[in-house]
Design a protein around this motif. Sequence first.
Motif, mmCIF file in Angstrom:
data_model
loop_
_atom_site.group_PDB
_atom_site.id
_atom_site.type_symbol
_atom_site.label_atom_id
_atom_site.label_comp_id
_atom_site.label_asym_id
_atom_site.label_seq_id
_atom_site.Cartn_x
_atom_site.Cartn_y
_atom_site.Cartn_z
ATOM 1 N N LEU A 157 38.194 -43.399 1.564
ATOM 2 C CA LEU A 157 37.372 -42.405 0.831
ATOM 3 C C LEU A 157 37.818 -41.431 -0.051
ATOM 4 N N LEU A 158 38.889 -40.948 0.165
ATOM 5 C CA LEU A 158 39.936 -40.066 -0.655
ATOM 6 C C LEU A 158 40.146 -40.918 -1.842
ATOM 7 N N LEU A 159 40.313 -42.075 -1.887
ATOM 8 C CA LEU A 159 40.614 -42.879 -3.029
ATOM 9 C C LEU A 159 39.544 -43.060 -3.876
ATOM 10 N N LEU A 160 38.248 -43.377 -3.311
ATOM 11 C CA LEU A 160 36.936 -43.824 -3.994
ATOM 12 C C LEU A 160 36.730 -42.266 -4.728
ATOM 13 N N ILE A 161 36.929 -41.290 -4.129
ATOM 14 C CA ILE A 161 36.540 -40.056 -4.846
ATOM 15 C C ILE A 161 37.404 -39.710 -5.648
ATOM 16 N N LEU A 162 38.543 -39.733 -5.688
ATOM 17 C CA LEU A 162 39.540 -39.475 -6.710
ATOM 18 C C LEU A 162 39.317 -40.221 -7.857
ATOM 19 N N VAL A 163 38.845 -41.514 -7.930
ATOM 20 C CA VAL A 163 38.624 -42.341 -8.945
ATOM 21 C C VAL A 163 37.406 -42.007 -9.718
ATOM 22 N N ILE A 164 36.615 -41.106 -9.249
ATOM 23 C CA ILE A 164 35.383 -41.256 -10.037
ATOM 24 C C ILE A 164 35.262 -40.794 -11.463
ATOM 25 N N PRO A 165 36.133 -39.830 -11.818
ATOM 26 C CA PRO A 165 36.283 -39.430 -13.048
ATOM 27 C C PRO A 165 36.255 -40.551 -14.052
ATOM 28 N N ASP A 166 37.144 -41.765 -13.831
ATOM 29 C CA ASP A 166 37.281 -42.927 -14.697
ATOM 30 C C ASP A 166 35.894 -43.906 -14.418
ATOM 31 N N LEU A 167 34.986 -43.734 -13.626
ATOM 32 C CA LEU A 167 34.036 -44.751 -13.569
ATOM 33 C C LEU A 167 32.801 -44.639 -14.721
ATOM 34 N N ASP A 168 32.582 -45.825 -15.052
ATOM 35 C CA ASP A 168 31.472 -45.826 -16.183
ATOM 36 C C ASP A 168 30.206 -46.774 -15.560
ATOM 37 N N PRO A 169 29.215 -46.131 -15.016
ATOM 38 C CA PRO A 169 27.943 -46.832 -14.604
ATOM 39 C C PRO A 169 27.296 -47.787 -15.518
ATOM 40 N N LYS A 170 27.696 -47.666 -16.726
ATOM 41 C CA LYS A 170 27.294 -48.501 -17.837
ATOM 42 C C LYS A 170 27.527 -49.989 -17.466
ATOM 43 N N ASN A 171 28.520 -50.273 -16.787
ATOM 44 C CA ASN A 171 29.311 -51.546 -16.497
ATOM 45 C C ASN A 171 28.130 -52.147 -15.806
ATOM 46 N N MET A 172 27.279 -51.522 -14.771
ATOM 47 C CA MET A 172 26.258 -52.278 -14.034
ATOM 48 C C MET A 172 25.210 -52.822 -14.795
ATOM 49 N N PHE A 173 24.901 -52.574 -15.989
ATOM 50 C CA PHE A 173 23.662 -52.816 -16.708
ATOM 51 C C PHE A 173 24.091 -54.421 -17.673
ATOM 52 N N PRO A 174 23.287 -55.247 -17.662
ATOM 53 C CA PRO A 174 21.860 -55.194 -17.427
ATOM 54 C C PRO A 174 21.740 -55.536 -15.736
ATOM 55 N N ILE A 175 21.033 -55.069 -14.942
ATOM 56 C CA ILE A 175 20.837 -55.374 -13.664
ATOM 57 C C ILE A 175 19.843 -56.705 -13.511
ATOM 58 N N PHE A 176 20.448 -57.480 -12.648
ATOM 59 C CA PHE A 176 19.568 -58.731 -12.389
ATOM 60 C C PHE A 176 19.209 -59.716 -14.027
ATOM 61 N N GLU A 177 20.181 -59.659 -14.596
ATOM 62 C CA GLU A 177 20.099 -60.268 -15.951
ATOM 63 C C GLU A 177 19.669 -61.673 -15.736
ATOM 64 N N TYR A 178 20.095 -62.517 -14.852
ATOM 65 C CA TYR A 178 19.810 -63.727 -14.618
ATOM 66 C C TYR A 178 18.902 -64.169 -13.364
ATOM 67 N N GLY A 179 18.382 -63.037 -12.750
ATOM 68 C CA GLY A 179 17.842 -63.021 -11.709
ATOM 69 C C GLY A 179 18.611 -62.781 -10.416
ATOM 70 N N MET A 180 18.029 -63.082 -9.095
ATOM 71 C CA MET A 180 18.667 -62.795 -8.109
ATOM 72 C C MET A 180 19.719 -63.834 -7.859
ATOM 73 N N MET A 181 19.829 -64.931 -8.198
ATOM 74 C CA MET A 181 20.592 -65.933 -7.839
ATOM 75 C C MET A 181 22.012 -65.679 -7.996
ATOM 76 N N PRO A 182 22.710 -65.022 -9.103
ATOM 77 C CA PRO A 182 24.048 -64.385 -9.051
ATOM 78 C C PRO A 182 24.503 -63.838 -7.663
ATOM 79 N N SER A 183 23.726 -62.805 -7.628
ATOM 80 C CA SER A 183 23.911 -61.785 -6.396
ATOM 81 C C SER A 183 24.069 -62.929 -4.990
ATOM 82 N N PHE A 184 23.033 -63.836 -4.863
ATOM 83 C CA PHE A 184 23.170 -64.556 -3.778
ATOM 84 C C PHE A 184 24.536 -65.628 -3.752
ATOM 85 N N MET A 185 24.750 -66.246 -4.855
ATOM 86 C CA MET A 185 26.053 -66.877 -4.964
ATOM 87 C C MET A 185 27.388 -65.925 -4.567
#
Length: 369
Positions: A157-185
Amino acid sequence: MIERGRISSLQMAIMMYPTILATAILLVPAITAKHAKQDMWLSPVWASLIGFLTVYIAYRLHKLYPKESIVEYSELILGRIFGKIIGLVYILFFLHVNGIVIREYGEFVVGTFLHHTPMFAVAGILVLVCAFAVRGGVEVIARSAEICVPIVFFLLLLLLILVIPDLDPKNMFPIFEYGMMPSFMGSAVPQSWFSEFILIAFLLPYLTDKAKGKKWGMLSVSAVMLTMVMTNIHALFLFGEITASLTYPIMLASRYISLADFLEHLESIVMAIWVTGTFIKISVFYYAIVLGTSQWLKLSDYRPIVFPIGFLLVIISFWVAPNLQELTHFLGTSGVFYFLSVQTGIPMLLLIIAGIRKKIHPNKEELKT
C-alpha cells in the motif's frame, strides 16, 4: 489425523492471500498486458471467477468428506487404484509448482539484488527456513502468516501511494477499444494463479470454525482480486503500452518514487514484499506436499520427510526451466491449461462423481455430510 494443529477460517484466508499474490504482483501485470493492453485492469476481475469456483468446489468436497484432504477422499470417490493415481498427480504437481515458485524467487533476488550470489544458496536458505515452519505444523505457518501479511499489505500500500504523483490516467484510454475480448484473453494467465485456491482442500479439515470456511475463502479471493486490480492499474498508468515488455513492472515502479530528493529508489520495499510473501507461499505449498505425501503413503507422522522433500524442491527448482524467459513463456502459454486442469478441472470432476455416488448410495458412511 496426522495433523493435530488447528487454525481458524480467518487464518486460512490470511495464509492464502500471499500464497496467490506473492509471485502474481510482480509477474502478472506484464503477462496480462500482452493480451489485454489498456484493459489489463479488468482482467483480474474475470480471472477471479475461477478462484470463486475453486473455493466453492473445495468446500463442497469438504462437506462430503470433512476429515479428509483431496489426496484421501480421491480414493473414496474413485476407488483405491484411481484414487492413488490422482493423489500422486497432486503430489507431483505441487512439487513442480513449488519448484517454479522457488525458481522465480531465486531469479528475482539474484537478477535484481544479489548478482554474485549462487542461486542455489539463495533458494536453499529460503527453503530451509520454510522447512522449519512446515515441520512446526499448520499452526506455525498460520501464525507466521498473521505476522507477515499485515507487513506485506502495508508495504505494498505504501508503494502504491508513493508512486501516485507519476501516474498518468490517460494510459487507460481508449477503454474497450477492441471490445471485451482482450480483457478476457488477459484473464487467462491470472486464472492459473486463482486456481491455486485448491490448496484450501488441505486446510479445511483443520479449521476450528468449519462453517465459516467458505465465507473466508471467498473473501480471500476478493482481496486477491482487488489487489491485482490495483497493481495492474498502477502499472498501466505508469508505463502504458510498454508494460507488456517489462519483466517486473512493480519493481521498476519503485524506482520512480522521488519525494523531496530524499525518499528515492525504494527497491527494498519490493524486496521485502517478495521475500515475505514468497516465504508464506512456499511454506503453504510445501506443507500440502508433505501432508499429502504422508497421507498417500499412510505414514503416522509427516515430520521425518520434511527435510528430504525440501532438498528435492531445491533440485526441482533448477530443473523446471533453463532460464527466466523460458519459465515466463511457459506460465503465459501451456502453463495456463496445465494449472487449471489440475487445480480446478480434476476437483470439479471429483465433485461431480461424488455427487452421483451420493445419489446412488445415499446411506454409505463415506458420503455423509
